[in-house]
Every structure is written in structure tokens, then in C-alpha cells.
Enzyme design. Structure first.
Site, PDB file in Angstrom:
ATOM      1  N   PHE A 121       2.151   3.588   9.631  1.00 25.52           N
ATOM      2  CA  PHE A 121       2.055   4.726   8.712  1.00 25.52           C
ATOM      3  C   PHE A 121       1.061   5.720   9.292  1.00 25.52           C
ATOM      4  CE2 PHE A 121       2.990   5.517   4.025  1.00 25.52           C
ATOM      5  CZ  PHE A 121       4.302   5.095   4.097  1.00 25.52           C
ATOM      6  N   GLN A 234      -3.373  16.691  -2.069  1.00 25.62           N
ATOM      7  CA  GLN A 234      -2.553  16.379  -0.891  1.00 25.62           C
ATOM      8  C   GLN A 234      -1.114  16.875  -1.036  1.00 25.62           C
ATOM      9  OE1 GLN A 234      -1.236  12.152   0.242  1.00 25.62           O
ATOM     10  NE2 GLN A 234      -2.728  12.673   1.802  1.00 25.62           N
ATOM     11  N   HIS A 236       2.284  16.298   0.630  1.00 25.37           N
ATOM     12  CA  HIS A 236       2.983  15.382   1.536  1.00 25.37           C
ATOM     13  C   HIS A 236       3.966  16.202   2.353  1.00 25.37           C
ATOM     14  CE1 HIS A 236       5.492  12.078   2.906  1.00 25.37           C
ATOM     15  NE2 HIS A 236       4.667  11.199   2.371  1.00 25.37           N
ATOM     16  N   LEU A 250      10.072  12.618  -3.108  1.00 24.11           N
ATOM     17  CA  LEU A 250       9.457  12.141  -1.865  1.00 24.11           C
ATOM     18  C   LEU A 250      10.448  11.518  -0.889  1.00 24.11           C
ATOM     19  CD1 LEU A 250       6.511  11.906  -0.737  1.00 24.11           C
ATOM     20  CD2 LEU A 250       6.775   9.473  -1.153  1.00 24.11           C
ATOM     21  N   GLU A 253       6.993   8.259   4.214  1.00 20.69           N
ATOM     22  CA  GLU A 253       6.476   8.303   5.576  1.00 20.69           C
ATOM     23  C   GLU A 253       7.028   7.130   6.393  1.00 20.69           C
ATOM     24  OE1 GLU A 253       2.515   9.730   5.291  1.00 20.69           O
ATOM     25  OE2 GLU A 253       1.839   8.313   6.794  1.00 20.69           O
ATOM     26  N   ARG A 309      -1.242  13.596   6.928  1.00 18.28           N
ATOM     27  CA  ARG A 309      -0.292  14.381   6.128  1.00 18.28           C
ATOM     28  C   ARG A 309      -0.650  15.862   6.067  1.00 18.28           C
ATOM     29  NH1 ARG A 309       0.561   9.974   1.261  1.00 18.28           N
ATOM     30  NH2 ARG A 309       1.956   8.685   2.497  1.00 18.28           N
ATOM     31  N   HIS A 380       1.589  15.909  -3.762  1.00 18.07           N
ATOM     32  CA  HIS A 380       1.828  14.467  -3.798  1.00 18.07           C
ATOM     33  C   HIS A 380       0.706  13.647  -4.392  1.00 18.07           C
ATOM     34  CE1 HIS A 380       3.638  10.761  -2.549  1.00 18.07           C
ATOM     35  NE2 HIS A 380       2.634  10.446  -1.772  1.00 18.07           N
ATOM     36  N   ARG A 415      -6.126  11.571   1.990  1.00 19.82           N
ATOM     37  CA  ARG A 415      -5.811  10.142   1.882  1.00 19.82           C
ATOM     38  C   ARG A 415      -4.800   9.738   2.943  1.00 19.82           C
ATOM     39  NH1 ARG A 415      -1.539   6.958  -0.783  1.00 19.82           N
ATOM     40  NH2 ARG A 415      -0.492   8.931  -1.191  1.00 19.82           N
TER      41      ARG A 415
HETATM   42  C1  LIG Z   1       7.156   8.905  -4.670  1.00 19.61           C
HETATM   43  C2  LIG Z   1       5.809   8.341  -4.364  1.00 19.61           C
HETATM   44  C3  LIG Z   1       5.669   7.352  -3.412  1.00 19.61           C
HETATM   45  C4  LIG Z   1       4.412   6.824  -3.126  1.00 19.61           C
HETATM   46  N1  LIG Z   1       4.304   5.835  -2.197  1.00 19.61           N
HETATM   47  C5  LIG Z   1       3.091   5.280  -1.940  1.00 19.61           C
HETATM   48  C6  LIG Z   1       2.960   4.218  -1.009  1.00 19.61           C
HETATM   49  O1  LIG Z   1       3.920   3.747  -0.424  1.00 19.61           O
HETATM   50  N2  LIG Z   1       1.728   3.713  -0.790  1.00 19.61           N
HETATM   51  C7  LIG Z   1       0.622   4.178  -1.426  1.00 19.61           C
HETATM   52  O2  LIG Z   1      -0.466   3.684  -1.175  1.00 19.61           O
HETATM   53  N3  LIG Z   1       0.731   5.191  -2.329  1.00 19.61           N
HETATM   54  C8  LIG Z   1       1.938   5.740  -2.604  1.00 19.61           C
HETATM   55  N4  LIG Z   1       2.039   6.751  -3.524  1.00 19.61           N
HETATM   56  C9  LIG Z   1       0.869   7.097  -4.330  1.00 19.61           C
HETATM   57  C10 LIG Z   1       0.685   6.032  -5.418  1.00 19.61           C
HETATM   58  O3  LIG Z   1       1.933   5.623  -5.892  1.00 19.61           O
HETATM   59  C11 LIG Z   1      -0.129   6.542  -6.601  1.00 19.61           C
HETATM   60  O4  LIG Z   1      -1.294   7.153  -6.144  1.00 19.61           O
HETATM   61  C12 LIG Z   1      -0.511   5.370  -7.485  1.00 19.61           C
HETATM   62  O5  LIG Z   1       0.622   4.654  -7.873  1.00 19.61           O
HETATM   63  C13 LIG Z   1      -1.288   5.792  -8.716  1.00 19.61           C
HETATM   64  O6  LIG Z   1      -1.490   4.654  -9.496  1.00 19.61           O
HETATM   65  P1  LIG Z   1      -2.441   4.666 -10.759  1.00 19.61           P
HETATM   66  O7  LIG Z   1      -2.495   3.266 -11.266  1.00 19.61           O
HETATM   67  O8  LIG Z   1      -3.709   5.347 -10.429  1.00 19.61           O
HETATM   68  O9  LIG Z   1      -1.677   5.589 -11.803  1.00 19.61           O
HETATM   69  P2  LIG Z   1      -0.175   5.517 -12.374  1.00 19.61           P
HETATM   70  O10 LIG Z   1       0.655   4.474 -11.765  1.00 19.61           O
HETATM   71  O11 LIG Z   1       0.326   6.880 -12.382  1.00 19.61           O
HETATM   72  O12 LIG Z   1      -0.400   5.163 -13.863  1.00 19.61           O
HETATM   73  C14 LIG Z   1      -0.959   6.088 -14.770  1.00 19.61           C
HETATM   74  C15 LIG Z   1      -0.825   5.513 -16.145  1.00 19.61           C
HETATM   75  O13 LIG Z   1      -1.616   6.262 -17.037  1.00 19.61           O
HETATM   76  C16 LIG Z   1      -0.861   6.542 -18.207  1.00 19.61           C
HETATM   77  N5  LIG Z   1      -1.411   7.730 -18.841  1.00 19.61           N
HETATM   78  C17 LIG Z   1      -1.643   8.943 -18.288  1.00 19.61           C
HETATM   79  N6  LIG Z   1      -2.178   9.764 -19.199  1.00 19.61           N
HETATM   80  C18 LIG Z   1      -2.294   9.057 -20.347  1.00 19.61           C
HETATM   81  C19 LIG Z   1      -2.755   9.358 -21.661  1.00 19.61           C
HETATM   82  N7  LIG Z   1      -3.237  10.567 -21.992  1.00 19.61           N
HETATM   83  N8  LIG Z   1      -2.688   8.392 -22.610  1.00 19.61           N
HETATM   84  C20 LIG Z   1      -2.204   7.167 -22.319  1.00 19.61           C
HETATM   85  N9  LIG Z   1      -1.753   6.823 -21.098  1.00 19.61           N
HETATM   86  C21 LIG Z   1      -1.803   7.763 -20.130  1.00 19.61           C
HETATM   87  C22 LIG Z   1       0.545   6.709 -17.680  1.00 19.61           C
HETATM   88  O14 LIG Z   1       1.495   6.607 -18.710  1.00 19.61           O
HETATM   89  C23 LIG Z   1       0.602   5.542 -16.690  1.00 19.61           C
HETATM   90  O15 LIG Z   1       0.848   4.342 -17.380  1.00 19.61           O
HETATM   91  C24 LIG Z   1       3.287   7.306  -3.799  1.00 19.61           C
HETATM   92  C25 LIG Z   1       3.423   8.318  -4.754  1.00 19.61           C
HETATM   93  C26 LIG Z   1       4.671   8.842  -5.026  1.00 19.61           C
HETATM   94  C27 LIG Z   1       4.797   9.947  -6.000  1.00 19.61           C
END
Ligand SMILES: Cc1cc2nc3c(=O)[nH]c(=O)nc-3n(C[C@H](O)[C@H](O)[C@H](O)COP(=O)(O)OP(=O)(O)OC[C@H]3O[C@@H](n4cnc5c(N)ncnc54)[C@H](O)[C@@H]3O)c2cc1C
Length: 602
Positions: A121, A234, A236, A250, A253, A309, A380, A415
């Protein structure tokens, strides 16, 4: 007097993505009563979309890897603005977190001798991403959710938190509503973990889900916590650009990690034209060497398509601006070409990149085993977020913790791919651990009923208003951020953006919605919009303050990196009279041991 349903827990986790679930699992295992709140259904948080994998120096695919190399890669990627202690903890603890996930049932792809397979990656010196095809987030969420449910978490699905509740300086719960019926709920807790993800919906073109309206950052800001590194958003390099209905989606990568190359309309691999000095010694200078790297040749250097990126995204933008782009305003990403190099290439591509194959086939009618894809930059990931302590993930506000994309520090100015999923595991776990400890040391706080009544009145105001529909304001805000505070920035445009955001604030205060409270998406948007406006303003203010180009922030008016800006993070917080205050927070000196690692890996 507010009307609400009351719930009481020791630890409240807001967010059911990877960070929230990992925090909840850890807190629950520590023997405290835990609730998880999510805007969407359990299993549907944004993390489920993650594709490429989890970065961890397991050294299964290349035994030269170690936490030291991972640490150095992360710091270089973040242009040394990272919280070095977080980068150290992350690099050291990620392998164990991945093994733990495996022990709980995650089925990773395998090496021929049965160990967890790792892929290349961008910005990672060695193949480092543990993965499950290109559906790694789904496996992570499935595993954590199963494990959490067995531990007895209370899960509140389709609930939105609108404000944090404080007792003096300490956070003692959260107040919100259920999206189904629109009833208000008070969640009292001794400790609260924010794990609400990022802010991508502040921009028009984004890979992010509808949940990414910056709620956690806005909640923390309003509660008095500092937001750090907000200028670093960021973009992407590879999102879909055609057809318009899927613009921004997306393209992992992993396509480039498995041999995909970027070409302009002349068929030229333009990434060879622009290799930054910081990466020159680590980057292949010919196509043959780049190909050998993707096939696991330990003596080859990575192809320039796997540079960071921020850099790849800007190179694509240059090709398009200088008239060498693809028909729909991007460039070509070609994985089909590997048929010249390996037998059974179409089967190989479908096996390694199943989601990409289906995504392009179903949404664009393109068979990626035969034709190149058209791609362009998409908003992203948010490097910035709530400022936290590296060990405990506690914010500046007692009782309030943050982890995952909503927290700042680990990634600095940029990142590396794969470092988010490992961030969720390492710091989700730490946040859950320290929140449980905090809960054991404290009693429930006092709740002021007048504050809840005010919060309820504020949340219901859109039903009384007669102003514009919130969607219209949201759309205009997204356009403003895309055009004026996007991938390339300059002062006059950002000042114009700030001025316009002030207008949107006024409009949002009067945004009106028809109907009732049950599943009223207009109402939900009116409330989300207030958060989007807060984070958009903070991004703009921080980007104006950093008068240099570094990592994800590129300023046309200050195109060079400046030593003056190398030694601090920008932190914004709410002043005593409600005004935005902005400070330069010096980065503490790095211990000699870590300095030496960086020196050795240069
Ligand atoms: C398409 C895509 C592919 C990706 N691929 C990768 C990868 O391969 N490797 C990697 O390291 N990263 C990757 N990323 C980045 C990574 O997926 C995210 O940064 C990560 O999943 C974020 O996780 P999190 O637990 O912080 O938040 P999230 O998984 O977004 O969870 C947020 C939670 O908070 C809740 N929430 C938000 N606001 C409120 C509110 N006001 N009240 C109650 N609940 C709320 C939401 O409902 C959700 O349950 C990718 C991102 C995308 C978009």
C-alpha cells in the site's frame, strides 16, 4: 421541562464503527456496563466500507518489516507533525490487535504456509496490510460486533446524539433522539467515548458515507475540547468519476498495490515525472522495477503510483488541468495490463479485487480485467479531529474520550492507507480501557434539567422555522468547500469561504422542515448541517493559519514547506464568550531512540 427517556451506563460509546466497537469490547471486558449508540444499524457503520486492509508490521510477507519501520513510515507520511508517541504505540501494538481480531474469528487471506497475508500500500515500505480480499472493513465489523454482542453490550441503533451533557467541567452523558420515532433520550454515563468518524460530507465529491457529518468533532468542540490538525483533509487520488451518480466512490489503493498503473490520455505513466525528494531513494525509477516490487521482489523499490495519497492526488490534478486527462476529467487506472505479465490475469484480478470488479461492472459497465478505469481525487479521510492524550485517548475535557477517525494525532499531515483500521483497533482498545478505568473511579454526575430542555427546544426549532430547506444549504456548503477549501488552497478563496460559511450559519438557524418527527430525513439533515458548518469553519480557519504546503494541505500562495510551521499543531477551541480561538501547540521533543529510528530509515 424536557420529555425524555433515561438510560444509565458506566461507559457510553457514541459510534459503532471499528473504533467504537473496539472501545466497547474493551470497556465491557473490564467489567463495566456499556452502551453503544449509532446513527445507522449495527454492522452498517462507515468502517464496513473499508477495502484494502489493516496496516500492522506482522512481517509475514516480508521479514524485514518491524514496528520500527512502520513507525518511520507513519512519521514520514505525516510529515513529522504526528503525535510521535501515538505513532510509536500504534506501530508496536497493531500486530497484536490484528492477531486478537483473528482469534475472535476474522478470516484473513493467507500466505501459502497459512499465515495472515499482507499486501502493498502507498507509503508503506514493505507489504504490510492484513486483508480479506477488498472487503476488510466488513470482516472487522462482523468480528467485533459478534464479539461485543456476546459480552452483553446495550446497543441503541438509529439514534443521534445532539449534545454532550456536562456536570461542571466533566462530561457525564449525552442527549439525543431516536430516528424512528423522534423521541428524546438521556444517556447518563461516568465516561463517554466519541467514535463518530470523519467529516467527508462537508465536500461535494467524497468517498464517505452519509454518517460523515462531523458530529463528534462538533459535539466535542461545543463541550470545550480542542480540535487539532483541522487543515489536513485527505483527498484520495482514486475515486470513480463516471457516471455522475457514483462520482467520488472509492477505488481502493489495493488496485495499485497489485500492479495497477496510472496513465494520462497519451498513455504516459506520468507518476514517474514527479517523485518528491523525501521518497526518491525508496521509489522505482523504471517500470520494470515497479512491477517487480508489486510481485514481491525484495530488491525492488515501490512504483511511484504507491507514493503518498496527497502527492498522487495533486499529480492527477495537474494532468487534468494541463489537458492530459481522461474524457470525464480524471486519468486512467489500468490493472488489465497485467495480462501481459501473468497467466490467468482476469481470474487473478477478480480474486484479489472482487469488489472493484463488481463495482465497475455494475455501476459503470466497465470490465476492469479488460479496460482501464477512469479515476480522480475524492475527499476521503480527516487527519484532524479531537485532540487526545496519546496513552488514554482522553480529550481536554474530563470524562470525554475519543478514538478512530474522530480523534487527531496519529497521522499528522497525511495518513497512510491501512493506518486507519489499525488506528481503530489500537486506540479504540485504549479508549475503552481508560474510559472503564475512569468510570470505576467516578460516580454518575448531576444533570441540569434546564440544559436538557434548552437542547430539546433547539433540536425541535426546524419544525417552527420557515427558512430554506436544509438540503439546499448543505449542498451549497459542499460546493463552497469543494471549490474554495479543496485540494489546492489560497488565502483569498478561503477568506471568501469563511464569509460564505457565516451566511450559511444564519440560513441554517432558520432552516425549516415540514412534517413530523418520525423518520424525518429533512429534520435529521437540519441537525447534521449545524455540525457540518462548525467543522467546515474550523477546516478553513486552520488552513488559513498554516501558511505553507505540507502533506494534505497544499497552498498555491505558499507552495513550499516551511521550517517555521514544522514544530507545531494548530488547535482550535471555543473561547469563553463563544468565539473561535486558535493556538499553535508546540510538538514536544522526540526521544533520542525514536529520532534514531527515523534517521536510520531515511
Ligand atoms: C471506501 C473507503 C474505504 C476505506 N478503506 C480503508 C482501508 O482499507 N484501510 C484503512 O485503514 N482505512 C480505510 N478507510 C478509512 C476507514 O474506513 C475509516 O477511517 C474508519 O472506518 C473510521 O472508523 P471509525 O470507527 O472512526 O468511524 P465509523 O466507522 O465511521 O463509525 C462512526 C460511527 O459513529 C456513528 N455516529 C456518528 N455521528 C453520530 C451521532 N451524532 N450520534 C450517534 N452516532 C453517531 C455512526 O453512525 C457510526 O456508527 C476507508 C474509507 C472509505 C470511505
Amino acid at each position: 421541562m424536557a420529555e425524555y427517556i433515561k438510560h444509565e451506563h458506566d461507559v457510553l460509546v457514541i459510534g459503532a464503527g471499528g473504533a467504537g466497537l473496539r472501545a466497547a469490547v474493551e470497556a465491557s471486558a473490564a467489567g463495566v456496563k456499556v452502551a453503544v449508540i449509532t446513527k445507522s444499524l449495527l454492522g452498517k457503520a462507515h468502517t464496513v466500507m473499508a477495502e484494502g486492509g489493516i496496516a500492522a508490521a506482522l512481517a509475514n510477507t516480508d521479514d524485514r518489516d518491524s514496528w520500527r519501520v512502520h513507525f518511520a513510515d507513519t512519521m514520514r507520511g505525516g510529515q513529522y507533525l504526528n503525535n510521535w508517541r501515538m505513532a510509536e504505540l500504534h506501530a508496536k501494538e497493531a500486530p497484536e490487535c490484528v492477531r486478537e481480531l483473528e482469534a475472535w474469528g476474522a478470516l484473513f487471506d493467507r500466505t501459502p504456509d497459512g499465515r495472515i497475508l499482507q499486501r502493498n500500500f502507498g507509503g508503506h515500505r514493505y507489504p504490510r496490510l492484513a486483508h480479506v480480499g477488498d472487503r476488510t472493513g466488513l470482516e472487522m465489523i462482523r468480528t467485533l460486533q459478534d464479539h461485543g454482542i456476546h459480552l452483553g453490550l446495550d446497543v441503541f441503533m438509529e439514534y443521534t446524539v445532539v449534545t454532550l451533557v456536562k456536570d461542571g467541567n466533566r462530561v457525564v452523558g449525552a442527549f439525543g433522539y431516536d430516528r424512528e420515532r423522534g423521541r428524546f433520550h438521556l444517556f447518563q454515563a461516568k465516561a463517554v467515548v466519541l467514535a463518530t468518524g470523519g467529516i467527508g460530507r462537508a465536500y461535494k465529491i467524497t468517498s464517505n458515507s452519509w454518517e460523515y457529518t462531523g458530529d463528534g468533532l462538533a459535539l466535542a468542540y461545543e463541550a470545550g475540547a480542542g480540535l487539532q490538525d483541522m487543515e489536513f483533509v485527505q483527498f484520495h487520488p482514486t475515486g470513480m468519476i463516471w457516471p455522475p451518480s457514483v462520482c467520488g466512490l472509492l477505488v481502493t489503493e489495493g488496485v495499485r498495490g497489485d500492479g495497477g498503473v496510472l496513465r494520462n490520455k497519451e498513455g504516459r505513466r506520468f507518476m514517474f515525472d514527479s517523485i518528491p525528494p523525501l521518497y526518491a531513494t525508496q521509489t522505482a525509477d523504471n517500470e520494470e522495477e515497479g512491477w517487480r516490487y508489486t510481485q514481491g521482489d525484495k530488491n525492488a523499490r515501490r512504483p511511484p503510483e504507491l507514493l503518498t495519497r496527497d502527492h498522487v492526488a495533486r499529480c492527477i490534478r495537474t494532468e487534468v488541468r494541463e489537458g492530459r486527462g481522461s474524457p470525464h476529467g480524471g486519468v486512467f487506472l489500468d490493472i488489465a495490463w497485467i495480462k501481459d505479465r501473468i497467466p490467468n490475469a482476469p481470474e487473478h484480478i477478480k480474486k484479489k479485487l472482487p469488489s472493484m470488479y463488481h463495482q465497475f461492472m455494475q455501476l459503470a459497465g466497465i470490465d476492469i480485467t479488460k479496460e482501464p478505469m477512469e479515476v480522480g481525487p475524492t475527499t476521503h479521510y480527516m487527519m484532524g479531529g479531537v485532540r487526545v492524550d496519546a496513552e488514554s485517548q482522553m480529550t481536554d475535557v474530563p470524562g470525554l474520550f475519543a478514538a478512530g477517525e474522530s480523534a487527531a494525532g496519529l497521522h499528522g499531515a497525511n495518513r497512510l492507507g491501512g493506518n486507519s483500521l489499525s488506528d481503530l483497533l489500537v486506540f479504540g482498545k485504549r479508549a475503552g480501557d481508560y474510559a472503564a478505568r475512569f468510570a470505576k473511579e467516578h460516580t454518575q454526575g448531576k444533570v441540569n434539567p434546564d440544559e436538557l430542555a434548552a437542547a430539546e427546544m433547539h433540536a425541535l426549532k426546524p419544525f417552527e422555522n420557515h427558512g430554506p430547506a436544509p438540503y439546499i444549504i448543505q449542498y451549497a456548503l459542499q460546493e463552497t468547500m469543494q471549490d474554495l477549501v479543496g485540494i489546492v488552497r489560497q488565502e483569498d478563496e478561503m477568506l471568501q469561504a469563511l464569509h460564505t460559511i457565516e451566511e450559511y450559519k444564519k440560513q441554517a438557524e432558520n432552516a425549516g422542515v415540514p412534517g413530523h418527527r418520525e423518520y424525518n430525513s429533512g429534520w435529521h439533515t437540519a441537525l447534521d448541517l449545524q455540525n457540518l458548518i462548525i467543522v467546515s469553519e474550523m477546516v478553513t480557519r486552520a488552513a488559513l493559519e498554516r501558511k505553507e504546503s505540507r502533506g494534505a494541505q497544499f497552498r498555491d500562495d505558499y507552495p513550499a514547506k516551511s521550517d517555521e510551521y514544522a514544530g507545531f499543531n494548530i488547535v482550535v477551541s471555543k473561547g469563553a464568550s463563544g468565539e473561535v480561538t486558535l493556538r499553535r501547540e508546540p510538538i514536544p521533543p522526540m526521544p533520542d531512540e525514536l529520532k534514531q529510528i527515523i534517521q536510520e530509515m531515511k
